[in-house]
Scaffold this motif. Structure first.
Motif, PDB file in Angstrom:
ATOM      1  N   SER A 186      34.349  15.668 -20.565  1.00 28.21           N
ATOM      2  CA  SER A 186      33.253  15.094 -21.606  1.00 28.21           C
ATOM      3  C   SER A 186      33.995  14.038 -22.524  1.00 28.21           C
ATOM      4  O   SER A 186      35.305  14.071 -22.681  1.00 28.21           O
ATOM      5  N   LYS A 187      33.233  13.026 -22.698  1.00 29.18           N
ATOM      6  CA  LYS A 187      33.876  11.932 -23.664  1.00 29.18           C
ATOM      7  C   LYS A 187      32.898  11.335 -24.677  1.00 29.18           C
ATOM      8  O   LYS A 187      31.723  11.198 -24.185  1.00 29.18           O
TER       9      LYS A 187
ATOM     10  N   SER B 195      25.534   3.861 -18.478  1.00 33.92           N
ATOM     11  CA  SER B 195      25.404   5.208 -18.101  1.00 33.92           C
ATOM     12  C   SER B 195      26.866   6.057 -18.215  1.00 33.92           C
ATOM     13  O   SER B 195      26.687   7.255 -18.100  1.00 33.92           O
ATOM     14  N   GLY B 196      27.880   5.417 -18.508  1.00 32.90           N
ATOM     15  CA  GLY B 196      29.291   6.042 -18.452  1.00 32.90           C
ATOM     16  C   GLY B 196      30.192   5.556 -17.345  1.00 32.90           C
ATOM     17  O   GLY B 196      31.255   6.452 -17.334  1.00 32.90           O
ATOM     18  N   LYS B 197      29.800   4.733 -16.362  1.00 31.28           N
ATOM     19  CA  LYS B 197      30.461   4.679 -15.060  1.00 31.28           C
ATOM     20  C   LYS B 197      32.085   4.014 -15.385  1.00 31.28           C
ATOM     21  O   LYS B 197      32.903   4.658 -14.847  1.00 31.28           O
TER      22      LYS B 197
ATOM     23  N   VAL C  70      29.131   9.886 -24.111  1.00 28.79           N
ATOM     24  CA  VAL C  70      29.132   9.097 -22.928  1.00 28.79           C
ATOM     25  C   VAL C  70      29.241   9.577 -21.600  1.00 28.79           C
ATOM     26  O   VAL C  70      28.312   9.367 -20.549  1.00 28.79           O
ATOM     27  N   LEU C  71      29.975  10.845 -21.678  1.00 26.73           N
ATOM     28  CA  LEU C  71      30.118  11.597 -20.356  1.00 26.73           C
ATOM     29  C   LEU C  71      30.079  12.957 -20.818  1.00 26.73           C
ATOM     30  O   LEU C  71      30.669  13.319 -22.029  1.00 26.73           O
ATOM     31  N   ARG C  72      29.134  13.979 -20.070  1.00 28.34           N
ATOM     32  CA  ARG C  72      28.841  15.144 -20.663  1.00 28.34           C
ATOM     33  C   ARG C  72      29.323  16.080 -19.391  1.00 28.34           C
ATOM     34  O   ARG C  72      28.468  15.942 -18.348  1.00 28.34           O
TER      35      ARG C  72
ATOM     36  N   ARG D 133      22.921   8.866 -18.179  1.00 29.08           N
ATOM     37  CA  ARG D 133      23.162   9.581 -19.433  1.00 29.08           C
ATOM     38  C   ARG D 133      24.171  10.436 -19.629  1.00 29.08           C
ATOM     39  O   ARG D 133      24.200  11.638 -20.107  1.00 29.08           O
ATOM     40  N   GLY D 134      25.249   9.975 -18.848  1.00 30.04           N
ATOM     41  CA  GLY D 134      26.522  10.698 -19.149  1.00 30.04           C
ATOM     42  C   GLY D 134      26.554  12.070 -18.070  1.00 30.04           C
ATOM     43  O   GLY D 134      27.633  12.655 -18.215  1.00 30.04           O
TER      44      GLY D 134
ATOM     45  N   THR E 234      33.416   4.102 -18.103  1.00 28.67           N
ATOM     46  CA  THR E 234      34.262   5.184 -19.017  1.00 28.67           C
ATOM     47  C   THR E 234      34.951   6.083 -18.118  1.00 28.67           C
ATOM     48  O   THR E 234      35.932   6.578 -18.217  1.00 28.67           O
ATOM     49  N   LEU E 235      34.040   6.693 -17.124  1.00 25.53           N
ATOM     50  CA  LEU E 235      34.576   7.492 -16.151  1.00 25.53           C
ATOM     51  C   LEU E 235      35.802   7.108 -15.320  1.00 25.53           C
ATOM     52  O   LEU E 235      36.927   7.684 -15.057  1.00 25.53           O
TER      53      LEU E 235
END
Length: 221
Positions: free
Chosen positions: A11-12, A41-43, A19-21, A212-213, A45-46
């Motif tokens: 998670s972030k 969508s958080g790509k 952003v990430l769940r 949505r993360g 960030t991942l």
């Protein structure tokens, strides 16, 4: 088959924005994964978390069994230098270095420079005739190919590629993906690639969709 990358319950958030769940995924040696999803969508960030460029709020990231999220800056930099190949949308080429020097840069830092491998990558990526040029003399697509060559030159165990063909025409993009898939097959590396192209995503072993993360299989989207 042993795992190269293991992400568990990641998670972030940035401020109040999650952003990430609770994201989990794993990649084994020689395995390829396409990551799709809308902008925001958080790509990215991942990808940054997997590359040890940022740290998660919760969860675990392991590279070949080693927990990396708690490493200090120097250890994370060494990890990227020696074991991870990064291809991001920003090329991050060094303006004062030639194409040949940019390709060799990361491999030289880690003591893994192989001139024959550099030459093979340059040939396969259509860069052999421009090794003496500088980034400012190249088109965006040419700079992208240099960035891809640099990311592969030190034979990484994990390749993280964020839209690696986004600045390339379809034929060149196909050739670049051909090369990455062949190198994964030859070296046993793992590849995670962000792409908006369903055609390219279909060529990889697996596909996950981030929305949505949270991750889902494409048929569940």
């Amino acid at each position: 088959m042993s795992k190269v990358l293991e992400i568990e319950r990641l998670s972030k958030a940035y401020g109040t924005v999650a952003v990430l769940r609770d994201v989990s995924l794993a990649l084994a040696h020689g395995q390829t994964l396409a990551l799709t999803g809308e902008s925001g969508s958080g790509k990215s960030t991942l990808m940054h978390l997997a590359a040890a460029l940022d740290t998660p709020d919760q969860g675990s990231i392991r590279l070949s069994g080693q927990e990396i999220s708690g490493l200090d800056d120097a250890a994370r930099a060494a990890l990227r230098r020696d074991r991870i190949g990064l291809v991001f949308q920003q090329f991050n080429l060094i303006p004062s270095l030639s194409v040949a020097q940019n390709i060799a840069f990361q491999a030289r830092l880690g003591g893994h420079h192989d001139p024959a491998r550099d030459a093979m990558l340059a040939r396969r990526l259509g860069l052999s005739e421009m090794l003496g040029r500088y980034p400012e003399e190249l088109s965006g697509g040419q700079q992208q190919r240099v960035a891809i060559a640099r990311a592969l030159a030190h034979a990484p165990m994990l390749i993280l590629a964020d839209e690696p063909t986004g600045n390339l025409d379809e034929a060149t993009g196909d050739a670049v993906l051909d090369l990455m898939l062949e190198l994964v097959d030859e070296t046993g590396a793992a590849l995670m690639m962000v792409t908006h192209s369903t055609r390219l995503a279909a060529r990889l072993d697996r596909r996950l969709h981030l929305s949505r993360g949270q991750l889902s299989a494409p048929n569940a989207v």
